[in-house]
Design an enzyme around this catalytic site. Structure first.
Site, mmCIF file in Angstrom:
data_model
loop_
_atom_site.group_PDB
_atom_site.id
_atom_site.type_symbol
_atom_site.label_atom_id
_atom_site.label_comp_id
_atom_site.label_asym_id
_atom_site.label_seq_id
_atom_site.Cartn_x
_atom_site.Cartn_y
_atom_site.Cartn_z
ATOM 1 N N HIS A 66 0.814 -1.206 0.000
ATOM 2 C CA HIS A 66 0.000 0.000 0.000
ATOM 3 C C HIS A 66 0.853 1.264 0.000
ATOM 4 C CE1 HIS A 66 -3.729 2.262 0.836
ATOM 5 N NE2 HIS A 66 -2.988 3.008 1.633
ATOM 6 N N HIS A 117 -9.992 3.033 -0.443
ATOM 7 C CA HIS A 117 -10.130 2.572 0.939
ATOM 8 C C HIS A 117 -11.009 1.329 0.907
ATOM 9 C CE1 HIS A 117 -9.712 4.047 5.302
ATOM 10 N NE2 HIS A 117 -8.517 4.014 4.755
#
Length: 762
Positions: A66, A117
């Site tokens: 990420h 998200h």
């Protein structure tokens, strides 16, 4: 869960650098933190010893997929070959900063970015989505801008699946609740339903902000002796391990189990933080600034130091805490929301703290910039981190993952929709038109969008269901921007290169239909596991498609996000490269709406229609079919069409313009009638089915007053765009009359379009 992840090597106290050097054989939980064996070995090589628990925590989150982009970095470098400038000005900040910033003229700049998200929103839909909005807003704040609008491209599993009923309402409530409390209009986005997202919904969030050129701020810690200040909310135990354990790993078939990794947001605290930051910028007391999102303090300290002079000292025990039991490692990994970190000159510190105090925002001096080369973090006087900051923030592992064209693709592409049974009577055409109009991906989304405030702040000129959102930047001149986010993952599943280009082309076209000149791109690339060679092939193809498309359009990619591991077990989502295009309007009063509002207008189709049904809504809705190859991409035709739409808006030629994409001309006409209740009479070619349901690209339908028809024809002739008269708007017609199709009344159209979501969600 976090107590089982990080443990001090002994019970005697905190794991210090000195203790780490003296105890090289202590077993550390590097695998539980998401690190590979070779990555842990490399950390030991960099440090010349084993890492402390705090250092291990920092490397694990910053070297996660990420944060480090370790599987995508080799491909994303190709974006560097794109134009450095936009069609109207320069980039003031690009890839590598918190968000891209572009010049829009008159001394104004805008910054925009889109991020994901996804996994947190499946685990805890409300907080996952809310903190996604909060995080992207802080990225925009960190550039020195005032956030002015948000958007939300969303994708869920099948509409009739029980888990969609669990996830969607929470996600929508989280987005609406957080954005509404911030006072930011939500001006657009997408809502898509597909079985491939079952267990892996995609919650992407975009924010756009405005600033004067001189107000630009960057994330770097420069100036020896300058103070490092943490301000905003206290640090708690929420979000620990979010980017390393949650966002960088594939879900298993057991479903959502990692609840402790989801952050908790407070939109009212963020609203105060926004105003506080803007006051700090106006006072000129900020030398550098960084938001605290993914990886929290680990990210903020290492990235600021890495981008600056190279040295920084931090006293971690001075961090204000919500939970006094947090260990140093947990403080460094916490992703508690509504926090910022600033670099402040000593002679400006008093004024800085006076401003934060005036806004009742807690601010604490944690350390300072040094003339050294390392980031040093202490805990009650003991050094627990001593690392080269670049090794944490920027020089993480880079993988060239194996790539292979998926074996299933040949059979999938051979299964064309051209052989599907087509409607043969006017009644069947009518039935299938209404069936497509009522389908989950085409139906009215107001059950969702009515939960968002679209007009707060009073600068919104267009918002959903228009093709793109338009928001005014400068009230004195009317200068504004248009934004659209798009991706048809069905096309990308059939051909990721063409699918990515079609997503870019659709967003580009949607912005142009408002009359805005497209100038820049941000992307959110959602894919399955990078450890799957087929997924990496899809990803590489999509990047190539975007790069080639942006080069043809002459626009840069200013930033974005990669989200991998969107799959459950071995089942990955369709490749979903969401593209956002930003356009500039010299005066938002001249924007073109999507729907016609009066009768007596001529309707024209711009662009050429071909027999292209593979991946179409008609094939999916009527026949549950996905196969073949996507519509042909013609970037030159897209650019020519955009030129006509932009110039037509500037010249006051167009009364309305609607792009043709999902559902083709059929959906555009039905939506046009429904928008203001003004009917239309349509006459097409002998091949009515193809005219209605084809999803050929580079097309739009426009409404023009009779006296402007010749001007439009001249524009189309000048740019080589095909123009076909297809009908007229008529206030006296109840609904839609298409030659060769049984008529549909306004009430029938409205009922088909609006009943779908309320029937499921109430």
């Amino acid at each position: 869960m976090t107590d089982n992840i990080i443990q001090a090597p002994s019970t005697e106290g905190v794991d210090t650098v000195g203790r780490a050097a003296e105890s090289p054989d202590v077993v550390q939980p590097w695998a539980q933190l998401g690190l590979k064996e070779e990555e842990y070995a490399r950390i030991r090589e960099i440090l010349g010893r084993r890492p402390t628990s705090a250092e291990l925590a920092m490397y694990s989150v910053m070297w996660s997929e990420h944060c480090s982009y370790k599987s995508s970095k080799v491909h994303l470098r190709r974006f560097g070959d794109l134009p450095a400038e936009t069609p109207i000005g320069k980039q003031l900040a690009g890839i590598g900063e918190n968000a891209g910033v572009v010049d829009i003229g008159q001394g104004w700049a805008v910054t925009f970015k889109i991020e994901s998200h996804n996994h947190p929103s499946y685990i805890e839909p409300h907080q996952g989505a809310a903190t996604g909005v909060g995080g992207i807003v802080r990225d925009i704040m960190a550039m020195g801008a005032r956030p002015i609008a948000v958007m939300d491209p969303l994708r869920f599993g099948a509409l009739d699946h029980p888990d969609t009923l669990r996830v969607l309402p929470g996600v929508v409530a989280g987005i609406g609740g957080y954005g509404n409390c911030l006072g930011l209009p939500n001006i657009g986005g997408e809502v898509v339903f597909d079985e491939c997202y079952q267990g892996n919904p995609l919650v992407n969030a975009l924010c756009v902000g405005a600033l004067r050129h001189e107000d630009l701020h960057l994330a770097k810690a420069t100036g020896v002796g300058n103070k490092v200040v943490l301000f905003g909310a206290k640090t708690g135990g929420d979000g620990i391990g979010g980017v390393s354990v949650l966002a960088s790993e594939t879900f298993d078939s057991a479903g959502p189990t990692k609840r402790p990794s989801v952050q908790v947001g407070d939109p009212f605290a963020e609203k105060v933080l926004i105003e506080c930051c803007l006051d700090l910028y106006r006072a000129g007391v900020v030398e550098g600034i960084q938001d605290l999102g993914g990886a929290g303090l680990s990210c903020a300290t290492s990235e600021l130091a890495s981008a600056g002079d190279g040295g920084m000292t931090i006293e971690l025990d001075t961090v204000p805490l919500r939970d006094a039991s947090l260990r140093p490692e947990e403080i460094l990994m916490s992703e508690s929301q509504e926090r910022m970190m600033a670099v402040v000159a000593p002679d400006q510190l008093e004024e800085f703290l006076a401003i934060t105090d005036r806004w009742d925002v807690e601010a604490t001096v944690l350390g300072e910039v040094t003339d050294g080369t390392h980031l040093l973090i202490s805990w009650h006087g003991e050094t627990i981190v001593d690392v080269p900051p670049r090794s944490v923030a920027h020089d993480g592992p880079v993988y060239e993952r194996p790539m292979q064209r998926p074996a299933y693709l040949d059979a999938l592409q051979a299964d064309s929709a051209l052989g599907l049974t087509r409607p043969s009577t006017p009644a069947e055409l009518r039935e299938q038109l209404l069936q497509v109009l009522a389908s989950p991906n085409i139906c009215d989304k107001s059950w969702i969008t009515d939960q968002y405030d679209r007009y707060v702040r009073g600068n919104t000129s267009l918002a959903m269901p228009d093709d793109a959102g338009v928001v005014r930047v400068d009230e004195s001149t009317g200068l504004g921007v248009a934004l659209s986010t798009d991706c048809n993952a069905r096309f990308a599943q059939l051909d990721p290169y063409a699918g990515a280009q079609l997503a870019l082309a659709e967003a580009y076209r949607n912005v142009a239909t408002t009359g805005a000149l497209p100038v820049a791109v941000s992307d959110c690339l959602n894919f399955g596991s990078p450890e799957d060679a087929g997924v990496m092939w899809q990803f590489s193809q999509a990047v190539d498609g975007i790069v080639d498309g942006c080069r043809a359009f002459g626009v840069p990619v200013t930033g974005g996000n990669v989200s991998f591991y969107n799959q459950t077990g071995a089942t990955a989502i369709h490749p979903t490269p969401v593209l956002s295009v930003l356009g500039v309007l010299e005066d938002v009063a001249r924007r073109t709406p999507s729907g016609w509002s009066t009768g007596g207008l001529y309707l024209f189709q711009l662009g050429a229609t071909r027999e292209e049904f593979d991946g179409s809504e008609w094939a999916g809705v009527v026949h549950d079919h996905l196969g073949g190859t996507p519509p042909r991409v013609d970037l030159a035709a897209e650019r020519a069409l955009a030129d006509v739409l932009v110039q037509g808006a500037r010249d006051g030629v167009l009364a309305a313009a609607h792009d043709l994409s999902q559902g083709g001309l059929a959906v555009a006409l039905m939506e046009g009638v429904l928008r203001h209740g003004i009917g239309a009479r349509i006459s097409l070619s002998d091949n009515v089915f193809t005219d209605l349901f084809s999803e050929s690209a580079a097309r739009a339908v426009v409404a023009v007053a009779p006296e402007h028809a010749d001007a439009l024809a001249s524009l189309c002739d000048e740019h080589g765009v095909e123009m076909s008269a297809i009908g007229v708007t008529a206030a006296e017609i109840d609904g839609l009359q298409i030659e060769g199709v049984d008529s549909m009344t306004l009430e029938e159209l409205r009922r088909a379009h609006t009943d779908t979501l309320p029937a499921v969600f109430g």
